[in-house]
Each structure stands twice: as structure tokens, then as C-alpha cells.
Design a protein around this motif. Sequence first.
Motif, PDB file in Angstrom:
ATOM      1  N   ARG A  28      20.021  22.856   9.359  1.00 51.81           N
ATOM      2  CA  ARG A  28      19.382  21.679   8.775  1.00 51.81           C
ATOM      3  C   ARG A  28      17.979  21.512   9.359  1.00 51.81           C
ATOM      4  NH1 ARG A  28      19.775  20.129   4.328  1.00 51.81           N
ATOM      5  NH2 ARG A  28      17.566  20.283   4.416  1.00 51.81           N
ATOM      6  N   CYS A  29      17.837  21.713  10.666  1.00 55.46           N
ATOM      7  CA  CYS A  29      16.508  21.619  11.291  1.00 55.46           C
ATOM      8  C   CYS A  29      15.574  22.686  10.718  1.00 55.46           C
ATOM      9  CB  CYS A  29      16.617  21.775  12.807  1.00 55.46           C
ATOM     10  SG  CYS A  29      17.402  20.380  13.640  1.00 55.46           S
ATOM     11  N   VAL A  30      16.085  23.905  10.592  1.00 57.68           N
ATOM     12  CA  VAL A  30      15.275  24.992  10.024  1.00 57.68           C
ATOM     13  C   VAL A  30      14.903  24.668   8.577  1.00 57.68           C
ATOM     14  CG1 VAL A  30      15.274  27.445   9.361  1.00 57.68           C
ATOM     15  CG2 VAL A  30      16.182  26.736  11.603  1.00 57.68           C
ATOM     16  N   ALA A  31      15.861  24.175   7.803  1.00 54.15           N
ATOM     17  CA  ALA A  31      15.589  23.843   6.401  1.00 54.15           C
ATOM     18  C   ALA A  31      14.517  22.763   6.294  1.00 54.15           C
ATOM     19  CB  ALA A  31      16.873  23.391   5.703  1.00 54.15           C
ATOM     20  N   ASP A  32      14.623  21.733   7.116  1.00 54.04           N
ATOM     21  CA  ASP A  32      13.621  20.662   7.063  1.00 54.04           C
ATOM     22  C   ASP A  32      12.233  21.180   7.426  1.00 54.04           C
ATOM     23  OD1 ASP A  32      15.613  18.893   6.292  1.00 54.04           O
ATOM     24  OD2 ASP A  32      15.827  17.979   8.280  1.00 54.04           O
ATOM     25  N   LYS A  33      12.152  22.008   8.458  1.00 50.68           N
ATOM     26  CA  LYS A  33      10.867  22.594   8.859  1.00 50.68           C
ATOM     27  C   LYS A  33      10.354  23.520   7.751  1.00 50.68           C
ATOM     28  CE  LYS A  33       7.792  24.102  12.065  1.00 50.68           C
ATOM     29  NZ  LYS A  33       6.842  23.226  12.730  1.00 50.68           N
ATOM     30  N   ALA A  34      11.228  24.343   7.193  1.00 43.67           N
ATOM     31  CA  ALA A  34      10.822  25.271   6.142  1.00 43.67           C
ATOM     32  C   ALA A  34      10.306  24.529   4.913  1.00 43.67           C
ATOM     33  CB  ALA A  34      11.986  26.190   5.773  1.00 43.67           C
ATOM     34  N   LEU A  35      10.973  23.447   4.548  1.00 54.87           N
ATOM     35  CA  LEU A  35      10.516  22.667   3.397  1.00 54.87           C
ATOM     36  C   LEU A  35       9.167  22.006   3.676  1.00 54.87           C
ATOM     37  CD1 LEU A  35      13.933  21.172   2.281  1.00 54.87           C
ATOM     38  CD2 LEU A  35      12.526  22.832   1.003  1.00 54.87           C
ATOM     39  N   ALA A  36       8.966  21.537   4.904  1.00 50.63           N
ATOM     40  CA  ALA A  36       7.665  20.961   5.266  1.00 50.63           C
ATOM     41  C   ALA A  36       6.573  22.028   5.166  1.00 50.63           C
ATOM     42  CB  ALA A  36       7.721  20.367   6.675  1.00 50.63           C
ATOM     43  N   VAL A  37       6.863  23.229   5.654  1.00 47.60           N
ATOM     44  CA  VAL A  37       5.906  24.334   5.550  1.00 47.60           C
ATOM     45  C   VAL A  37       5.642  24.645   4.076  1.00 47.60           C
ATOM     46  CG1 VAL A  37       5.603  26.818   5.958  1.00 47.60           C
ATOM     47  CG2 VAL A  37       6.466  25.348   7.797  1.00 47.60           C
ATOM     48  N   TYR A 138       9.695  31.997   9.849  1.00 44.96           N
ATOM     49  CA  TYR A 138       8.761  31.219  10.664  1.00 44.96           C
ATOM     50  C   TYR A 138       9.416  29.931  11.165  1.00 44.96           C
ATOM     51  CZ  TYR A 138       4.570  28.424  11.689  1.00 44.96           C
ATOM     52  OH  TYR A 138       3.630  27.629  12.282  1.00 44.96           O
ATOM     53  N   ALA A 139      10.006  29.168  10.278  1.00 41.78           N
ATOM     54  CA  ALA A 139      10.618  27.883  10.649  1.00 41.78           C
ATOM     55  C   ALA A 139      11.735  28.069  11.673  1.00 41.78           C
ATOM     56  CB  ALA A 139      11.146  27.180   9.396  1.00 41.78           C
ATOM     57  N   ASP A 140      12.481  29.154  11.551  1.00 43.70           N
ATOM     58  CA  ASP A 140      13.605  29.427  12.449  1.00 43.70           C
ATOM     59  C   ASP A 140      13.169  29.574  13.897  1.00 43.70           C
ATOM     60  OD1 ASP A 140      16.405  30.134  12.940  1.00 43.70           O
ATOM     61  OD2 ASP A 140      15.682  32.186  13.224  1.00 43.70           O
ATOM     62  N   LYS A 141      11.958  30.040  14.120  1.00 35.77           N
ATOM     63  CA  LYS A 141      11.495  30.287  15.488  1.00 35.77           C
ATOM     64  C   LYS A 141      11.329  28.988  16.292  1.00 35.77           C
ATOM     65  CE  LYS A 141      12.422  33.605  14.748  1.00 35.77           C
ATOM     66  NZ  LYS A 141      12.689  33.965  13.407  1.00 35.77           N
ATOM     67  N   ARG A 173       2.975  39.566  14.292  1.00 41.85           N
ATOM     68  CA  ARG A 173       3.633  39.181  13.042  1.00 41.85           C
ATOM     69  C   ARG A 173       3.812  37.670  12.965  1.00 41.85           C
ATOM     70  NH1 ARG A 173       8.040  42.974  13.527  1.00 41.85           N
ATOM     71  NH2 ARG A 173       6.944  44.853  13.022  1.00 41.85           N
ATOM     72  N   PHE A 174       4.224  37.085  14.083  1.00 44.31           N
ATOM     73  CA  PHE A 174       4.391  35.628  14.098  1.00 44.31           C
ATOM     74  C   PHE A 174       3.043  34.939  13.875  1.00 44.31           C
ATOM     75  CE2 PHE A 174       4.182  31.566  16.274  1.00 44.31           C
ATOM     76  CZ  PHE A 174       5.182  30.880  15.596  1.00 44.31           C
ATOM     77  N   GLU A 175       2.004  35.411  14.532  1.00 50.25           N
ATOM     78  CA  GLU A 175       0.673  34.817  14.379  1.00 50.25           C
ATOM     79  C   GLU A 175       0.183  34.899  12.932  1.00 50.25           C
ATOM     80  OE1 GLU A 175      -0.802  32.863  16.311  1.00 50.25           O
ATOM     81  OE2 GLU A 175       0.012  33.307  18.278  1.00 50.25           O
ATOM     82  N   ALA A 176       0.517  35.993  12.252  1.00 53.08           N
ATOM     83  CA  ALA A 176       0.131  36.111  10.833  1.00 53.08           C
ATOM     84  C   ALA A 176       0.820  35.027  10.010  1.00 53.08           C
ATOM     85  CB  ALA A 176       0.470  37.504  10.310  1.00 53.08           C
ATOM     86  N   MET A 177       2.095  34.775  10.317  1.00 52.25           N
ATOM     87  CA  MET A 177       2.803  33.705   9.609  1.00 52.25           C
ATOM     88  C   MET A 177       2.218  32.349   9.971  1.00 52.25           C
ATOM     89  SD  MET A 177       6.819  34.857   9.444  1.00 52.25           S
ATOM     90  CE  MET A 177       7.016  35.866  10.895  1.00 52.25           C
ATOM     91  N   ALA A 178       1.939  32.143  11.249  1.00 50.00           N
ATOM     92  CA  ALA A 178       1.362  30.866  11.695  1.00 50.00           C
ATOM     93  C   ALA A 178       0.022  30.619  11.017  1.00 50.00           C
ATOM     94  CB  ALA A 178       1.221  30.852  13.214  1.00 50.00           C
ATOM     95  N   SER A 179      -0.765  31.657  10.864  1.00 53.61           N
ATOM     96  CA  SER A 179      -2.067  31.529  10.203  1.00 53.61           C
ATOM     97  C   SER A 179      -1.898  31.133   8.734  1.00 53.61           C
ATOM     98  CB  SER A 179      -2.818  32.855  10.314  1.00 53.61           C
ATOM     99  OG  SER A 179      -4.025  32.803   9.612  1.00 53.61           O
ATOM    100  N   LEU A 180      -0.911  31.718   8.090  1.00 53.96           N
ATOM    101  CA  LEU A 180      -0.658  31.418   6.690  1.00 53.96           C
ATOM    102  C   LEU A 180      -0.102  30.004   6.504  1.00 53.96           C
ATOM    103  CD1 LEU A 180      -0.455  32.416   3.721  1.00 53.96           C
ATOM    104  CD2 LEU A 180       1.814  33.330   4.317  1.00 53.96           C
ATOM    105  N   PHE A 181       0.778  29.583   7.424  1.00 54.18           N
ATOM    106  CA  PHE A 181       1.506  28.324   7.248  1.00 54.18           C
ATOM    107  C   PHE A 181       0.967  27.154   8.048  1.00 54.18           C
ATOM    108  CE2 PHE A 181       5.075  31.514   6.609  1.00 54.18           C
ATOM    109  CZ  PHE A 181       4.837  31.599   5.258  1.00 54.18           C
ATOM    110  N   GLY A 182       0.056  27.456   9.023  1.00 53.54           N
ATOM    111  CA  GLY A 182      -0.529  26.493   9.915  1.00 53.54           C
ATOM    112  C   GLY A 182      -0.433  25.117   9.521  1.00 53.54           C
TER     113      GLY A 182
END
Length: 182
Positions: A28-37, A138-141, A173-182
Motif C-alpha cells: 500500500r505504501c509503495v502503491a501510494d508513492k507510485a501513484l504520486a510519482v 522506484y517507489a519500492d526503494k 540506474r536509480f539516479e536515472a529513475m530519480a531524474s525522470l520522476f523527481g
Amino acid sequence: MSVDVDAILKAHYGNGSEALEVLLTHSRCVADKALAVAHRVAHLNPDLRFIEEASMLHDIGMVRTWAPGIGCRGEAPYIRHGVIGAEMLLEAGLPRHARVCERHTGAGLSAREIMDADLPLPHRDLQPETLEEKIICYADKFFSKNPDTLTVEKPMDKVRRLMARYGDTQLERFEAMASLFG
């Protein structure tokens, strides 16, 4: 067509087990973060319903691994939870959801990383490819499955330190995702 996440989880976990409670809270925490992203990158047209469903199912395979600290008493090593979950969801006729399961470990794993580390995983690329796979990975991390801190979101600097422990490639790889989703 939406997926009955509760029915799928109940079929594999039953009712009220420690593992199910950990899984539901973490997911649920991952889903909420993923939806926010996903809302931050709405211009890329992410599939919100799929993101929620797949986030809730991304760790389903943990039930068949040995992780007694979170109530899992299966036989497989924990690192296999993603590929096991993919098998479970393929059997349920959910290939797109299955891909999320097998591609969310770390920031994704290349065949070379798997072979070099002699991981008990298929010798093929297991990296997130689609937008939705990347968002969920990304959200899972940001959330652990530690029962004491399940709902505590890790700050970005801590996530970066954790990713760096697994090498420069994982951090990049994580930084690339962070850059995209920042």
C-alpha cells in the motif's frame, strides 16, 4: 478490466498471516508513492489502475521464500521473490503484472550482474523497461518490509546510500529513475 488483487493475495496467503500483513502494508505504501510519482509525470500517460494493481502484487512471491522476520517460511532464498511472484502471476494470466514482479529487485538487474554475482536468478535481463515498471521499482526503494518501519518512507539520501552499497551501476540506474520522476 481490473484485477481482483484481494482474491489473488488470499489464494496465496490465506487470511491474517504475518506475511500478508507485512505485504499489504508495504505494498500500500509503495502503491501510494507510485501513484504520486505517476501524477508528477501525468504528461507521459502512465496507466494508473495498472500501477496500483501491480504495486499491490509486486512482492507476492515473498510467501515462498525463507524470510521468517516477515512471516515467510518458504524454501527459496529471498532474492528469488520477484521471479517467483512472476511465475505466480503468469499462472493467474497476468503477464504484465508478472513483469513488474521480476523487474523490481534493486534498480533492476542485468544478466551480467546476475552472472557476476552468481545470483540464483535466471541469466537474463531483469530491468524495468516500461514507464509503469520503472515507477513501481522506484517507489519500492523508499519502503522496507521491516515490521517496525513498514510505513516510514526513507529519505532520498538514505535510498541513495542503500543503492550505492550494491555498486555504481545500481546507483546510476536509480539516479536515472530519480531524474525522470523527481
